[in-house]
Write a protein that holds these residues in place. Sequence first.
Motif, PDB file in Angstrom:
ATOM      1  N   GLY A 133      -6.295  -4.886  15.413  1.00 30.63           N
ATOM      2  CA  GLY A 133      -7.784  -4.540  16.570  1.00 30.63           C
ATOM      3  C   GLY A 133      -7.789  -5.851  17.369  1.00 30.63           C
ATOM      4  O   GLY A 133      -8.538  -5.390  18.037  1.00 30.63           O
ATOM      5  N   GLN A 173      -7.742  -7.520  20.697  1.00 29.68           N
ATOM      6  CA  GLN A 173      -7.200  -6.687  22.151  1.00 29.68           C
ATOM      7  C   GLN A 173      -6.855  -7.294  23.463  1.00 29.68           C
ATOM      8  O   GLN A 173      -5.341  -7.108  23.991  1.00 29.68           O
ATOM      9  N   ALA A 174      -7.681  -8.665  23.051  1.00 24.54           N
ATOM     10  CA  ALA A 174      -6.886  -9.330  25.175  1.00 24.54           C
ATOM     11  C   ALA A 174      -6.018 -10.303  24.423  1.00 24.54           C
ATOM     12  O   ALA A 174      -5.488 -10.619  24.727  1.00 24.54           O
TER      13      ALA A 174
END
Length: 342
Positions: A78, A80-81
Amino acid sequence: MRAMVLEEMAPVAEGSTPLAARERPVPRPGPGEVLIRVAACGVCHTELDEIEGRTPPPRLPVIPGHQVVGRVEAIGPGVQASRVGDRVGVAWIHSACGRCDFCRAGEENLCDEFRATGRDVDGGYAEFAKAPEAYVAPIPDNLGDVEAAPLLCAGAVGYRSLRLAGIEDGQGLGLTGFGASGHLVLQLVRHRFPGTKVCVFARSEGERDFARELGAAWAGDTSDPCPESLHAVIDTTPAWTTVVKALGNLRKGGRLVINAIRKEDRDRDALATIDYARDLWLEKEIKSVANVTMRDVREFLRIAGEIPLRPHVQEYPLADANRALVELKRGGIRGGKVLTMA
């Protein structure tokens, strides 16, 4: 991994070893978390409070340290960046609920579920640490690992204190106590408010000399009256006497910002000497600083990179964490202390 671990409360004194050197498993990042290979971790007065039981961790053992700089080693589901290899920092704020009124207003420092790095969860006195992706901040490329570490607490909470002080360019600012945070705030003020005179109140002549070297307009003892009335004072000491002195140095409508996680009982009687008409009347204010937000951390790191701001630091290998803590408690430091993992 190597880690310095707090296993029981203990006094920090000459020759003491309150932290134990241990081999611990490398943590595995969970959902939304990143694993960081630690390069450097700042040493903070708050660690003294944790170790000596004034702000005790909720569980033991725990790995202290909340000024963590390193590179992302692995990412959990999970994320994301963040990418493996990113250079990031972890500050005192480890996490908050994200749902309450405070969090929705960007004041997650006041969240009832606020959790602190190195106190409520394992911190950076180790070769690896993990943190939620939402609570890590990028480190500017022009700041080294060691010099970036003190920016994550001493710098970020100093930046928040300065924001809460609400000064404008040309107004007078006082700094009571001149340790890791004070020396960064002084440099920040000289950059952002070049017309502001900074007056420093410090117990040791060495700290006062250091303040003058960094551009303080005046430096005196914590008991000395300031030569001019100040618009704001930021107090980073654990004492009550300095609160009384600061109120006396404020102009009408001035603000005292207390940047301390605690105040000691030893001089609590000083509060009885406050004279309302002399010290508090005419709309003077007292405001405390509680933790930091991610806005504080990210904004300050960006500004520090733009200046660029160069902290004064003293380096120690991880194995010498106990020596660093003892010397921190002894006082008389110039800038901050940083553990390195190499």
